[in-house]
Design a protein around this motif. Structure first.
Motif, short mmCIF file in Angstrom:
data_model
loop_
_atom_site.label_atom_id
_atom_site.label_comp_id
_atom_site.label_asym_id
_atom_site.label_seq_id
_atom_site.Cartn_x
_atom_site.Cartn_y
_atom_site.Cartn_z
N ALA A 91 3.55 -6.05 10.33
CA ALA A 91 2.46 -5.44 10.75
C ALA A 91 1.83 -7.04 11.15
O ALA A 91 1.28 -6.64 11.97
N LEU A 141 -0.40 -4.55 0.65
CA LEU A 141 -0.94 -4.06 1.31
C LEU A 141 -1.71 -4.92 2.67
O LEU A 141 -2.45 -5.81 2.77
N THR A 190 2.78 4.06 12.28
CA THR A 190 4.15 3.31 11.89
C THR A 190 3.56 2.92 10.31
O THR A 190 3.04 1.59 10.58
N SER A 191 4.23 3.56 9.05
CA SER A 191 4.17 2.17 8.15
C SER A 191 5.66 1.36 8.15
O SER A 191 6.63 1.83 7.60
N ALA A 241 3.56 10.91 12.02
CA ALA A 241 4.15 9.28 11.47
C ALA A 241 5.53 8.96 10.92
O ALA A 241 5.71 9.62 11.56
N MET A 243 1.00 -1.11 9.95
CA MET A 243 0.26 -1.06 8.52
C MET A 243 2.16 -1.67 7.57
O MET A 243 2.51 -1.00 8.03
N SER A 244 1.88 -2.05 6.44
CA SER A 244 2.76 -2.29 5.77
C SER A 244 3.05 -2.31 4.35
O SER A 244 1.32 -2.89 4.12
N TYR A 245 3.42 -2.55 3.40
CA TYR A 245 3.25 -2.10 1.74
C TYR A 245 4.35 -2.13 1.33
O TYR A 245 5.30 -1.10 1.53
N PHE A 255 8.10 6.24 8.51
CA PHE A 255 8.34 5.49 7.88
C PHE A 255 9.59 4.41 8.02
O PHE A 255 10.71 5.23 8.45
N SER A 296 7.76 -1.36 5.35
CA SER A 296 8.01 -2.01 4.31
C SER A 296 7.58 -3.32 3.11
O SER A 296 7.31 -4.25 2.84
N ILE A 334 -2.69 -3.99 6.42
CA ILE A 334 -3.14 -3.63 7.89
C ILE A 334 -3.73 -3.82 9.23
O ILE A 334 -4.24 -5.05 8.98
#
Length: 166
Positions: free
Chosen positions: A94, A139, A86-87, A59, A100-102, A61, A89, A141
């Protein structure tokens, strides 16, 4: 998942150092192997993805940084091309095709800045105003990207998301 890559922008050394420290601390606590990539130019981003593809990180980030927001399409496209979950911020990633993002809600942060500006313009001293930290996180997705990556996002996670991009 055992290996997680983290992109930081070396052109922003204070933020990069903090992100590296936080990522390594979190990785250690979760038993993850963290690999840090300095990605401060488009060329460095391309090179980092080539390395990720070769070494097969589980993964990625992407740390919060204005440079990365400006390169969000490149980052989301390369993550999809190399099939790396991939995540990010902020939600814009997204929306650009990232998984996704958070993170903090930028609109809410701008609203707070506007309130502070109004208070200062009405005569308040900036030093007298309290420091307010973000309290609204979101969040997001991208279900299309999850499907493309062959990932099944649990319904409990989808239900807790602030937005699911179909």
């Amino acid at each position: 998942m055992t290996r997680v890559a983290v992109f930081v922008n070396p052109a922003n050394p204070a933020r990069a150092a903090s992100q590296v420290r936080d990522a390594e601390h979190a990785g250690h606590a979760m038993g993850l192997q963290i690999q840090i990539f300095n990605a401060g130019t488009g060329r460095e981003i391309n090179a980092a993805f080539a390395t990720l593809a070769r070494e097969r990180s589980d993964a990625l980030f992407v740390g919060p940084d204005p440079f990365f927001v400006a390169r969000r399409v490149q980052l989301a496209t390369l993550a999809a091309r190399h099939a790396i979950p991939t995540s990010f911020s902020v939600r814009e990633f997204a929306e650009a095709g990232g998984l996704m993002s958070y993170g903090t809600n930028i609109v809410d942060a701008y609203r707070h800045a506007g309130v502070y500006t109004g208070r200062v313009l009405k005569g308040a001293k900036p030093a007298d105003l309290p420091v307010v930290q973000s309290s609204k996180f979101e969040l997001v997705i991208n279900a299309q990207t999850a499907l493309m990556l062959g990932l099944t996002v649990p319904t409990s996670v989808l239900a807790s998301a602030d937005e699911v991009i179909e």
